[in-house]
Each structure stands twice: as C-alpha cells, then as structure tokens.
Design a protein around this motif. Structure first.
Motif, PDB file in Angstrom:
ATOM      1  N   LYS A 193      41.734  13.772  61.669  1.00 36.94           N
ATOM      2  CA  LYS A 193      40.859  12.618  61.515  1.00 36.94           C
ATOM      3  C   LYS A 193      40.145  12.566  60.160  1.00 36.94           C
ATOM      4  O   LYS A 193      39.427  11.611  59.876  1.00 36.94           O
ATOM      5  CB  LYS A 193      39.816  12.611  62.634  1.00 36.94           C
ATOM      6  CG  LYS A 193      40.442  12.461  64.019  1.00 36.94           C
ATOM      7  CD  LYS A 193      39.399  12.405  65.108  1.00 36.94           C
ATOM      8  CE  LYS A 193      40.032  12.259  66.483  1.00 36.94           C
ATOM      9  NZ  LYS A 193      40.769  10.984  66.646  1.00 36.94           N
ATOM     10  N   PHE A 240      34.854  13.627  58.115  1.00 38.57           N
ATOM     11  CA  PHE A 240      34.327  12.631  59.039  1.00 38.57           C
ATOM     12  C   PHE A 240      33.104  13.240  59.712  1.00 38.57           C
ATOM     13  O   PHE A 240      32.845  14.444  59.604  1.00 38.57           O
ATOM     14  CB  PHE A 240      35.376  12.198  60.072  1.00 38.57           C
ATOM     15  CG  PHE A 240      35.748  13.258  61.073  1.00 38.57           C
ATOM     16  CD1 PHE A 240      35.108  13.334  62.308  1.00 38.57           C
ATOM     17  CD2 PHE A 240      36.746  14.180  60.784  1.00 38.57           C
ATOM     18  CE1 PHE A 240      35.470  14.315  63.230  1.00 38.57           C
ATOM     19  CE2 PHE A 240      37.112  15.150  61.695  1.00 38.57           C
ATOM     20  CZ  PHE A 240      36.467  15.220  62.928  1.00 38.57           C
ATOM     21  N   LYS A 274      32.454   8.190  65.762  1.00 40.55           N
ATOM     22  CA  LYS A 274      32.808   8.922  64.547  1.00 40.55           C
ATOM     23  C   LYS A 274      32.616   8.024  63.329  1.00 40.55           C
ATOM     24  O   LYS A 274      32.939   6.835  63.357  1.00 40.55           O
ATOM     25  CB  LYS A 274      34.246   9.431  64.616  1.00 40.55           C
ATOM     26  CG  LYS A 274      34.426  10.568  65.613  1.00 40.55           C
ATOM     27  CD  LYS A 274      35.848  11.107  65.592  1.00 40.55           C
ATOM     28  CE  LYS A 274      35.965  12.357  66.466  1.00 40.55           C
ATOM     29  NZ  LYS A 274      35.618  12.096  67.888  1.00 40.55           N
ATOM     30  N   TYR A 322      33.867   7.583  59.641  1.00 36.34           N
ATOM     31  CA  TYR A 322      35.015   8.001  58.827  1.00 36.34           C
ATOM     32  C   TYR A 322      34.826   7.783  57.328  1.00 36.34           C
ATOM     33  O   TYR A 322      35.527   8.399  56.525  1.00 36.34           O
ATOM     34  CB  TYR A 322      36.277   7.252  59.281  1.00 36.34           C
ATOM     35  CG  TYR A 322      36.748   7.662  60.647  1.00 36.34           C
ATOM     36  CD1 TYR A 322      37.255   8.935  60.876  1.00 36.34           C
ATOM     37  CD2 TYR A 322      36.686   6.765  61.711  1.00 36.34           C
ATOM     38  CE1 TYR A 322      37.693   9.312  62.134  1.00 36.34           C
ATOM     39  CE2 TYR A 322      37.129   7.131  62.974  1.00 36.34           C
ATOM     40  CZ  TYR A 322      37.625   8.411  63.185  1.00 36.34           C
ATOM     41  OH  TYR A 322      38.062   8.791  64.430  1.00 36.34           O
TER      42      TYR A 322
END
Length: 489
Positions: A201, A207, A291, A293
């Motif tokens: 990710k 992140f 999350k 990013y």
C-alpha cells in the motif's frame, strides 16, 4: 659570444610567436609541404584510463551562484540551448539549415531519446483541470527535494503549475523548503520499514493509518511561506467503510467542510485555498479507520513533480505494490511521467556481473507500465562514486557495470535513459566534484552537496527540456529539409 639573457630573450620570442599561431590558426594540424605542424586548442579536458573525457568546464560556477532562501524561484538552466522556433532567416538558407541541424544534434546528445517520451510530451499540450503529475522516485540522492526541485521549476516555467506535488508528511525533514509540516495523530508506515503486506500500500513511499474519531481531530498542519503558497490541497484517502468528514482550517478559522462516503479503495479529497494564508490545518471525523495515501500541494492545471525519496533503497519494490491500488492512485493523479533514480546502494557490492540487477529493474519497469500505461518512464543512471582501492582514490570499478545494467534494462523495456555518470563528466568526476570550491559533493564521494544537487538538477532538466522541445525542432527541420535521421538514430 651569447649571454644567457640572449638565450632567454630568444625563447620568450619563440613562445610568443607560437602563441600567436595558436590563436590565429584553428586547432588541429597545419600542413606545409610534407611537414605537419600541430596547432593546440585551448579547451582543457581530463581523460581517464579508458579514454572517457571529463569536461571540467561543466563544473564552472559563478561566485554569486549561492543557495539563497528563494533559490528555487530564481533557478535557471545552465548553458541553455536557445531553440530556433522563430527565425527571420529564409527556409532555404544554408546557414540556417546547418544551425537547426546542429541544435537538433546537440539536443539529442545532451538529452534523452525522443520517441520513448512521446506520451509525456503529448500530454504537456493537453493539460486539463487535474494537471499532470511526475513521480520522481529515488534514493538518498534526492532527499529534501534535491534535484527534483530544479526539474519542477523548469517544467512549471514552461507549462504552468504552482505547488510542490507530494508532501512527505511522514518525515518532516524531507519536506521541500518553505513548507513546515506536522502530522502526529496517525501511525505512519514508510516503505523502507514496512513488512510485506504493508509495502503493498506504500505506493507513494509511505501511508498512514488513522483511527476512528467521534469528533474532529487534527491530522495534518502546514505552515507555508509566502513564496511557497499553493492554491489547492489534495488528499488521497481510502480503506474507509463509513462517512468521513474533513474540515479545513485556514489561519485558525474554519474554511471548508466536506465528506466522502465508503472510500473502499482510494478517493481524492480536494480543498481550494485562499490567495493569502500562512497556516492550514486538516481535521477528520470518521466512525471507521481509514488510510492516508498522499498529500499534494498543487494548483489544478500545470505540471507537478513529486519527490519520493527512499533512503537505502535500490528501487526494487514496484512489483510488491497492490496492482489495483497502484492503478487507481496513478489514475487519480494523472501520472504521465515516472522517473527512477537509484543505483548508489547497488554499486558497493562490486560484483563481476550485474545481470541479476538488470533483470530486477526490468521487472520494476514493467510493473510501472501496468500501473500507468499512458505514462513515460525515465531511468536515471547511477552517478559516479569513488573510494580507495589499493590506497588510490578512484571511481568504483562497478559504477560502469551498474550504469550499463540500467541502460540495458531501459532499452529492453523501451523506456528512456539518462546517463548521470556521463553528465557529471565520466570516470573520476565525483573526485572533481568534491574538490571544487565550494564543493559539489560530500567527502563520502557518493552524495551531492546542495549546490551539487542543484547542478545535477540543472543538467537533467536541460536534457529533458531539450528532448521535449525537440518536437518543434523536428518540425522545423523537416520544413527546411534537414532529415531527422541525420542526427537521431
């Protein structure tokens, strides 16, 4: 009887005559009957044992060329080639014909192969409200927006755009000059320290995981100097299965309130900023975790270059990314150019062969192609590195092997390659950069100083701009009968 003073006077006169011939006659050989006389030139080059020429004139600098507070806003290309887009000479003029051909050849020799950048070049003339993003991945050579800043300034000067692109909110020491950032209410996961599942990710180098909150909590705060202001703040968020509300505070006052719903993959939240401000805060309220990013400073239209510095990395992580997530991120950001600058962490291994490294790099390039099929890719070759071998300070024996592996991988994948090693001056050039006053590289004989990074950024920017603007040169060369094949192979 000749006195010593007579001999000295004769030698001085002879030297004076020799110098006059050197100035008045072109360098090379003058043939008089069967006698050939060598006429020296006045350019000085340092040659290594392999015949690679390190042109010391590249390293000349102006006494006033210092890194002031606003150096990024006053940047300029070194030895810029002025492109003859408009010329008053007639199309059939032989002088003009040769001039255009010469500049095309110079652009090619100092630039990057044109055809491999067609997607990026074409996109520059089709910028929409979302703008164009350039993702510049690299190792410690680019930390702190070094090198990338120069590229950004030159592209925005020509194609518009305000803002520094991605902000490394997880590491404030990497934030570009003129912007101060704090982000403490989230768990930051940087790619270099992430486990295998987390690395999937970290598309933009890192992140963050933000816990649920029933009330608004501050997740990000920026202080921006007047010379670094940007009109838009964009945030990439995902993995949220409930409504998430964002509040933007500008200089302590509520400015914008917006919400997203069920951002299961990733969505872009955009905030417009006023023309004048100093401090910007982002607050979040969400019943579920999410999350973060990426955070981007931009202006909508134009070109934005994001610095993604990964200390200690050799660039072999793209194949580990979540393919679906990476495609979504690259699409939302309209990524049209990806630059890879790695290699200094590979060189010290001093292996006999780097075929394995070439194979790894081919896989990384192909992975990027799958994420962003409409983007161009540039592999920046490793810069020179030096160390002591048998008591002698010289370039690492493996530098050329790593450079060649990178070039072969780029060629095999049909992407662009820029030779930083050659641009510096070739073998032994890192020693020359260290010995400059002020120094252009540090005494680890690996990393550039800020001034050296500025120079390398100028060299790369010039190469890219020359290639981008070659489109106009080629059009003009056809109009006056200069065949592209004469200078471009």
């Amino acid at each position: 009887m000749h006195k010593p003073i007579h001999t000295l006077a004769f030698l001085v006169a002879l030297a004076f005559i020799y110098l006059c011939f050197s100035f008045l006659l072109p360098k090379g050989e003058l043939v008089i009957g069967k006698v050939k006389v060598h006429i020296p030139g006045w350019s000085i080059k340092v040659s290594d044992n392999n015949g690679i020429l390190a042109n010391c004139s590249r390293l000349n600098y102006n006494a006033d060329d210092t890194l002031g507070d606003d150096y990024t806003l006053k940047s300029r290309l070194l030895d810029t080639v002025k492109l003859p887009i408009k010329d008053t000479l007639s199309g059939n003029d032989t002088l003009r014909n040769n001039r255009v051909k010469s500049i095309v050849e110079k652009s090619y020799s100092e630039g990057i192969e044109y055809n491999s950048l067609k997607n990026f070049i074409e996109s520059l003339n089709k910028t929409d409200s979302s703008g164009i993003n350039v993702l510049y991945y690299g190792d410690s050579q680019i930390e702190g927006d070094r090198i990338t800043d120069r590229l950004r300034v030159e592209l925005q000067k020509r194609y518009g755009g305000v803002g520094v692109g991605a902000l490394p909110y997880w590491n404030p020491s990497f934030v570009p000059y003129g912007i101060w950032l704090t982000s403490r209410s989230a768990k930051h996961i940087a790619l270099q320290k992430a486990d295998k599942s987390q690395r999937r990710k970290a598309i933009l180098g890192a992140f963050s995981e933000i816990e649920p909150s029933e009330s608004f909590k501050k997740i990000l705060e920026l202080t921006v100097s007047s010379k670094r202001r940007f009109p838009m703040l964009n945030i990439l968020v995902g993995d949220c299965d409930s409504i998430a509300s964002f509040k933007l505070m500008v200089d302590g006052k509520e400015h914008t309130l917006t919400s997203i719903k069920d951002a299961n993959v990733v969505d872009l939240v955009s905030f417009k900023l006023p023309s004048r401000y100093k401090r910007v805060s982002v607050l979040l309220k969400s019943k579920s975790s999410l999350k973060l990013y990426g955070v981007f400073a931009s202006s909508g239209r134009g070109v934005f270059v994001s610095n993604i510095a990964l200390r200690g990395s050799s660039g072999n992580f793209f194949t580990e990314f979540d393919s679906h997530l990476a495609k979504r991120v690259y699409s939302l950001l309209n990524v049209r150019l990806v630059v890879l600058q790695f290699g200094i962490n590979v060189v010290p291994s001093n292996l006999k062969s780097y075929n394995f490294y070439k194979g790894l790099l081919v896989k990384q390039i192909n992975a990027i192609k799958s994420f962003a099929p409409n983007a161009s890719i540039i592999v920046v070759g490793v810069s020179d590195m030096a160390g002591k071998f048998n008591g002698v300070l010289e370039s690492y024996p493996s530098v050329l092997k790593v450079r060649d592996a990178q070039q072969q991988a780029a060629s095999e994948c049909g992407v662009a390659f820029w030779d930083a090693f050659a641009a510096m001056g070739g073998k032994g050039s890192m020693i020359e950069w260290v010995n400059q006053n002020p120094s252009l590289a540090t005494k680890d004989y690996t990393h550039f100083t800020y001034l050296g990074a500025k120079r390398m950024g100028d060299l790369f920017s010039k190469a890219l701009i020359n290639t981008v603007e070659m489109k106009h040169l080629l059009s003009e060369s056809k109009a006056i009968g200069v065949e592209a094949n004469d200078s471009i192979r």
